[in-house]
Scaffold this motif. Structure first.
Motif, PDB file in Angstrom:
ATOM      1  N   SER A   1       1.347   8.527  -6.530  1.00 19.28           N
ATOM      2  CA  SER A   1       1.318   9.947  -6.156  1.00 19.28           C
ATOM      3  C   SER A   1       2.567  10.697  -6.584  1.00 19.28           C
ATOM      4  CB  SER A   1       1.132  10.080  -4.637  1.00 19.28           C
ATOM      5  OG  SER A   1       2.194   9.464  -3.934  1.00 19.28           O
TER       6      SER A   1
ATOM      7  N   THR B   1       0.927   3.442  -3.412  1.00 19.67           N
ATOM      8  CA  THR B   1       0.379   4.799  -3.365  1.00 19.67           C
ATOM      9  C   THR B   1       1.473   5.845  -3.559  1.00 19.67           C
ATOM     10  OG1 THR B   1       0.539   4.678  -0.930  1.00 19.67           O
ATOM     11  CG2 THR B   1      -1.611   4.225  -1.932  1.00 19.67           C
TER      12      THR B   1
ATOM     13  N   ASN C   1       1.026   8.376   1.810  1.00 21.48           N
ATOM     14  CA  ASN C   1       1.025   8.277   0.355  1.00 21.48           C
ATOM     15  C   ASN C   1      -0.389   8.210  -0.209  1.00 21.48           C
ATOM     16  OD1 ASN C   1       3.834   8.342   0.184  1.00 21.48           O
ATOM     17  ND2 ASN C   1       4.003   6.125   0.426  1.00 21.48           N
ATOM     18  N   SER C   2      -1.312   7.618   0.546  1.00 16.56           N
ATOM     19  CA  SER C   2      -2.713   7.597   0.110  1.00 16.56           C
ATOM     20  C   SER C   2      -3.281   9.007   0.081  1.00 16.56           C
ATOM     21  CB  SER C   2      -3.542   6.708   1.046  1.00 16.56           C
ATOM     22  OG  SER C   2      -3.086   5.376   1.029  1.00 16.56           O
TER      23      SER C   2
ATOM     24  N   LEU D   1       0.833  -1.203   0.000  1.00 19.88           N
ATOM     25  CA  LEU D   1       0.000   0.000   0.000  1.00 19.88           C
ATOM     26  C   LEU D   1       0.863   1.246   0.000  1.00 19.88           C
ATOM     27  CD1 LEU D   1      -2.769   1.292   0.111  1.00 19.88           C
ATOM     28  CD2 LEU D   1      -2.731   1.051   2.603  1.00 19.88           C
TER      29      LEU D   1
ATOM     30  N   LEU E   1      -1.875  10.789  -2.897  1.00 18.09           N
ATOM     31  CA  LEU E   1      -2.500  10.373  -4.144  1.00 18.09           C
ATOM     32  C   LEU E   1      -3.840  11.063  -4.344  1.00 18.09           C
ATOM     33  CD1 LEU E   1      -2.643   8.579  -6.640  1.00 18.09           C
ATOM     34  CD2 LEU E   1      -3.551   6.746  -5.192  1.00 18.09           C
TER      35      LEU E   1
END
Length: 459
Positions: free
Chosen positions: A238, A234, A374-375, A230, A378
């Motif tokens: 991103s 991500t 990072n999510s 994950l 993004l």
């Protein structure tokens, strides 16, 4: 900056300073050589091409293949570095088996995606390039995990030599191909040659891992890699996803110029990122395993060092970037290259600044926070690019402002994890952040005073 320099000088008194400096010297020397080879090969191709457009095609191929690897990255090398049993033969053998199975699956997936992706982007050239480039993914699966054990020990001489040899092989193939037939194929062929040479050379650089299987170890690798998948997936989307989002949304020549600017910036900066993974991460992991107080003290010194380095990169991109581009004497299709290097260089400088925070969390085994950051990055990237490019119609200049903002958002999302796993560092983060911003603002102000800052954007 004075504080940063003082902290760097204080590192001489650390018991492990010699080990860090030797590892850092090998890491920088190796990436210095690799950077020179990559720069020369890319510039040779750029000068031979009639237009910058093929560089955009290469960027799409590279991004898709890199994306497949990162969204399935189990963090095997990181696991070997930070795990207490990472150097154990049974652990390494199982890790090698998992690594090869993963690369084989990715090769088949990349091959299956080739023609659909060419159809989506209305670019028939993408299909054969992806089929050929996918071989690099397969070769990387056979890299000897014994190299990661050397990284764990910060013994970087042999890994660095392997990297230089493989980069030299890719350089020879790229330049020879470009001289004979300048096209996107030259860079893709160079990437495949680099991966193959690295896999072969790695077998002779460290003790070879033998294929084996331990279900308990394999389960642990997959569990550790869950958050890594994950996090890296991500992060990739991103930090490099803009290539996939901007392809077709801006003119091909402008997109090719953007891809070349990205290469100019990321090639040298990758040396610093590699320093973080090859030197900083294993050292922090070792300090955290031994003593939290020592880890905190060393983290403070490292943080100031990376802050100073980030400011230097920002100054270089903003003030030296455009004159350097002018010296290349490229054709008119690269007209916007100077201001693109300034924007992307500042973004890269901030990524360097943020390396210690992310490394500290990974060294603590807390990959959850990087995945969350990072999510967030993004989501902001997708929303920002959609707003700037498709709603407001600001094109690539508008997209650049989004690319500068998203690293700050991602960095802010790391703070809860850092507060928990490295308590007492919030004041340090605030002080270094203000130092970085002040340094970048000073460079931008000087560039504006000299009349050379973002003239294309203002025009």
């Amino acid at each position: 900056m004075a504080v940063a320099l003082r902290q760097v000088m204080n590192m001489r008194h650390s018991a492990q300073a010699g080990k860090v400096l030797r590892g850092g010297a090998w890491s920088f020397a190796g990436y210095g050589a690799q950077t020179a080879l990559r720069f020369i090969s890319r510039i040779v191709l750029a000068k031979l091409l009639i237009s910058a457009a093929p560089l955009g095609t290469v960027a799409v191929v590279t991004t898709i293949l890199m994306g497949l690897e990162m969204i399935s990255d189990l963090g095997i090398n990181v696991n070997i570095v930070q795990h207490r049993d990472g150097a154990d033969a049974r652990f390494l053998g199982t890790a090698f088996s998992v690594q090869v199975l993963r690369s084989g699956a990715l090769y088949l997936l990349a091959s299956a995606m080739a023609f659909p992706i060419a159809w989506i982007y209305h670019d028939p050239q993408l299909a054969p390039l992806l089929l050929f480039g996918a071989a690099a993914v397969l070769f990387r699966g056979f890299v000897n995990p014994g190299l990661a054990v050397l990284t764990r020990e910060v013994a970087l001489r042999r890994p660095t030599i392997v990297a230089i040899i493989s980069e030299a092989a890719g350089f020879i193939v790229t330049v020879a191909w470009a001289l004979k037939q300048p096209s996107a194929w030259a860079l893709v062929a160079g990437s495949v040659a680099t991966a193959a040479a690295f896999a072969i050379a790695s077998q002779f650089a460290a003790a070879r891992a033998r294929f084996s299987w331990d279900s308990t170890v394999a389960r642990g690798i997959v569990q550790f890699g869950g958050w890594i998948i994950l996090s890296t997936g991500t992060y990739f989307l991103s930090s490099r996803g803009e290539v996939l989002m901007l392809k077709g949304s801006v003119p091909d020549v402008e997109f090719g110029c953007f891809a070349f600017a990205t290469m100019l910036v990321t090639t040298p900066v990758s040396a610093v990122i590699q320093l973080g993974s090859q030197v900083l991460l294993p050292m922090l992991a070792g300090w955290i395993r031994e003593d939290k107080a020592t880890a905190l003290r060393q983290f403070r010194r490292v943080k100031w060092a990376f802050t100073g380095l980030g400011v230097c990169v920002a100054w270089g991109a903003i003030l030296i970037g455009p004159p350097f581009v002018a010296l290349l004497h490229l054709n008119k299709s690269y007209a916007g290259l100077g201001w693109m290097v300034q924007f992307l260089g500042f973004r890269a400088a901030f990524d360097i600044f943020a390396i210690p925070a992310g490394s500290a969390l990974l060294a603590s085994g807390a990959s959850l926070y990087s995945a969350f950051a990072n999510s967030v990055r993004l989501v902001v990237l997708i929303a920002g690019l959609w707003l700037m490019v498709h709603v407001l119609g600001l094109g690539l200049p508008g997209a650049m402002w989004v690319l500068m903002v998203v690293p700050f958002v991602a960095y802010s999302a790391l703070m809860p994890g850092l507060r928990r796993h490295m308590p007492g560092t919030m004041g340090l983060e605030a002080a270094t952040l203000l130092t970085f911003i002040a340094g970048g603002a000073a460079a931008a102000g000087l560039a504006l005073a000299l009349g050379g800052m973002w003239t294309t954007v203002r025009g």
